[in-house]
Design an enzyme around this catalytic site. Structure first.
Site, mmCIF file in Angstrom:
data_model
loop_
_atom_site.group_PDB
_atom_site.id
_atom_site.type_symbol
_atom_site.label_atom_id
_atom_site.label_comp_id
_atom_site.label_asym_id
_atom_site.label_seq_id
_atom_site.Cartn_x
_atom_site.Cartn_y
_atom_site.Cartn_z
ATOM 1 N N CYS A 64 -47.022 18.705 -15.735
ATOM 2 C CA CYS A 64 -48.189 19.856 -16.938
ATOM 3 C C CYS A 64 -49.444 20.919 -16.298
ATOM 4 O O CYS A 64 -48.995 20.433 -14.890
ATOM 5 C CB CYS A 64 -48.908 18.968 -17.570
ATOM 6 N N HIS A 97 -45.410 1.879 -1.372
ATOM 7 C CA HIS A 97 -46.679 1.306 -1.407
ATOM 8 C C HIS A 97 -46.632 0.320 -3.292
ATOM 9 O O HIS A 97 -46.705 -0.284 -3.534
ATOM 10 C CB HIS A 97 -47.907 0.891 -1.261
#
Length: 128
Positions: A64, A97
């Protein structure tokens, strides 16, 4: 399969990435939007997130104007771990992670070349 969607502020970047990845043989699902007319971005985020959560797609990409709106909506879906990424380190760390399964990009702030590098790094990085 990787599924893509965007709002009117991300259509140029989304189209570039979809075309670029398809040229490289990546299987892509493109769920719009396809023009610059104003649209409700949550409708497009839902298309991607539902497909990722259901297992129909391995990962999703949302674009977006700022990336913020898509990130907020995507992370409301149980099972989605969306990361708004602006650089290569963020691409790698969001996967390594955080096991991000939806990548969010800013159509206004992310250069096409960098966006392609981000996607490549994001797709190549395993979860630790």
């Amino acid at each position: 399969m990787i599924v893509f969607a965007c709002d009117h502020g991300g259509v140029e970047l989304k189209d570039f990435l979809v075309d670029s990845l398809r040229t490289d043989g990546v299987v892509i699902g493109d769920y719009g939007t396809y023009g610059k007319d104003s649209v409700d971005y949550p409708d497009y985020a839902r298309e991607v997130c539902q497909r990722v959560v259901s297992g129909e797609a391995a990962r999703g990409v949302l674009v977006c104007t700022s990336g913020i709106g898509m990130s907020i909506i995507a992370n409301k879906f149980s099972g989605v771990r969306a990361a708004l990424v602006q650089d290569l380190d963020g691409a790698r760390s969001s996967r390594e992670h955080n096991d991000a399964n939806v990548l969010v990009l800013s159509g206004a702030k992310t250069d096409k070349s960098l966006a392609r590098q981000i996607i490549d790094a994001w797709l190549a990085t395993p979860f630790a």
